[in-house]
Design a protein around this motif. Structure first.
Motif, mmCIF file in Angstrom:
data_model
loop_
_atom_site.group_PDB
_atom_site.id
_atom_site.type_symbol
_atom_site.label_atom_id
_atom_site.label_comp_id
_atom_site.label_asym_id
_atom_site.label_seq_id
_atom_site.Cartn_x
_atom_site.Cartn_y
_atom_site.Cartn_z
ATOM 1 N N GLU A 35 0.837 -1.207 0.000
ATOM 2 C CA GLU A 35 0.000 0.000 0.000
ATOM 3 C C GLU A 35 0.867 1.250 0.000
ATOM 4 O OE1 GLU A 35 -3.325 2.119 2.894
ATOM 5 O OE2 GLU A 35 -2.963 -0.032 3.026
ATOM 6 N N HIS A 36 1.897 1.264 0.841
ATOM 7 C CA HIS A 36 2.774 2.426 0.932
ATOM 8 C C HIS A 36 3.477 2.672 -0.398
ATOM 9 C CE1 HIS A 36 5.288 5.456 2.747
ATOM 10 N NE2 HIS A 36 6.383 4.799 2.421
ATOM 11 N N GLU A 39 0.980 4.077 -2.918
ATOM 12 C CA GLU A 39 0.705 5.488 -2.637
ATOM 13 C C GLU A 39 1.859 6.367 -3.115
ATOM 14 O OE1 GLU A 39 -2.119 5.012 1.350
ATOM 15 O OE2 GLU A 39 0.047 5.314 1.535
ATOM 16 N N HIS A 57 -0.005 14.358 -2.126
ATOM 17 C CA HIS A 57 -0.258 13.233 -1.220
ATOM 18 C C HIS A 57 -1.265 12.287 -1.861
ATOM 19 C CE1 HIS A 57 1.912 15.082 2.099
ATOM 20 N NE2 HIS A 57 1.249 16.208 1.869
ATOM 21 N N ALA A 58 -1.044 10.989 -1.681
ATOM 22 C CA ALA A 58 -1.971 9.973 -2.174
ATOM 23 C C ALA A 58 -2.276 8.999 -1.045
ATOM 24 C CB ALA A 58 -1.370 9.221 -3.359
ATOM 25 N N ASP A 59 -3.549 8.670 -0.893
ATOM 26 C CA ASP A 59 -3.973 7.743 0.153
ATOM 27 C C ASP A 59 -4.923 6.709 -0.433
ATOM 28 O OD1 ASP A 59 -2.786 8.941 2.632
ATOM 29 O OD2 ASP A 59 -4.016 10.645 2.007
ATOM 30 N N LEU A 60 -4.638 5.420 -0.166
ATOM 31 C CA LEU A 60 -5.562 4.349 -0.522
ATOM 32 C C LEU A 60 -6.460 4.134 0.688
ATOM 33 C CD1 LEU A 60 -3.103 1.811 -2.211
ATOM 34 C CD2 LEU A 60 -4.336 3.725 -3.232
ATOM 35 N N ILE A 77 -9.261 5.982 -3.872
ATOM 36 C CA ILE A 77 -8.033 6.782 -3.811
ATOM 37 C C ILE A 77 -8.378 8.228 -3.506
ATOM 38 C CG2 ILE A 77 -6.085 7.696 -5.140
ATOM 39 C CD1 ILE A 77 -6.024 5.234 -6.773
ATOM 40 N N VAL A 79 -6.248 11.861 -3.714
ATOM 41 C CA VAL A 79 -5.013 12.528 -4.126
ATOM 42 C C VAL A 79 -5.181 14.027 -3.932
ATOM 43 C CG1 VAL A 79 -3.405 12.968 -6.011
ATOM 44 C CG2 VAL A 79 -4.496 10.731 -5.827
#
Length: 244
Positions: A35-36, A39, A57-60, A77, A79
């Protein structure tokens, strides 16, 4: 003998529980690692496409997002990027997409672009609201400056409306010397033709939107004008889709 057998069984059960716990921890760690990295890859690709002044920044946000990527499914997602330059305007952008695949498709989503009031002031000046400075307070869009031949300081409270590719700022009330007057009443007075032009609605085109993206609303905040967008299902907007 019976106690010995029971003890062996308990030991085996403890070993199985321990192994299960270790496997679960390894799976969780692997998921977080994948995951990291995903991202990081999405953020890096988005930064390359958007070329913002600030961070990306990107977050799942889907549970077990890391393991899902192994099957070609990224999930949801988010972003965000600060200082994105588009159409001679600088903005902070945030995009939320649902059910994104590693092929770059999604089930649609939403996005926002926050435009600083210095940018709004510049655009309004180019359209005829020269001398009025845009700002926001308590959810209202305010234009402050001077209008009319006397040049008295005024505060104009304006309403913001949108179409799919444009936003219109319409002055509604004018406050001067502690009193508020509706714009329609003010411009209806004899000899107010100059005011009528100065306080006329102004429409700003929102151009260069990716395919499937449409402007849905806009509202004022204390820090900038926030534009909200809908994103249709299908190929994700370029910066995010290519990254996924």
């Amino acid at each position: 003998m019976s106690d010995h057998v029971t003890g062996d069984r308990r030991s085996k059960i403890r070993i199985l529980v321990a192994i299960s716990a270790i496997l679960a921890a390894l799976a969780c760690a692997t998921d977080l690692l994948v995951e990291h990295r995903t991202e990081e890859r999405i953020a890096a690709r988005a930064a390359t496409r958007l070329r913002p002044d600030g961070p990306v920044h990107a977050d799942l946000t889907t549970p077990l997002a890391g393991l899902r990527t192994l099957a070609g499914d990224v999930g949801d997602i988010e972003v965000s990027a600060k200082g994105v330059h588009r159409q001679h305007t600088v903005m902070d952008v945030s995009v939320r997409l649902k059910d994104v695949t590693t092929g770059g498709d999604s089930a649609g989503g939403t996005g926002t672009a926050t435009v600083g009031y210095d940018q709004v002031t510049r655009r309004l000046g180019a359209l005829g609201h020269d001398g009025l400075t845009a700002g926001g307070r308590d959810g209202a869009l305010l234009l402050s400056g001077s209008v009319g031949r006397l040049g008295l300081p005024v505060i104009v409270r304006a309403e913001v409306s949108t179409t799919a590719d444009a936003l219109t700022i319409t002055p509604k009330t004018v406050s001067v010397l502690g009193r508020s007057v509706a714009v329609e009443d003010l411009v209806a007075r004899p000899g107010a033709s100059g005011l009528r032009d100065e306080l006329a609605p102004r429409t700003l085109a929102v151009t260069g939107l990716p395919r499937g993206v449409a402007l849905t609303s806009a509202h004022a905040t204390d820090h900038g004008l926030v534009l909200a967008f809908s994103i249709a299902a299908g190929p994700a907007p370029t910066a995010v889709g290519a990254a996924a």
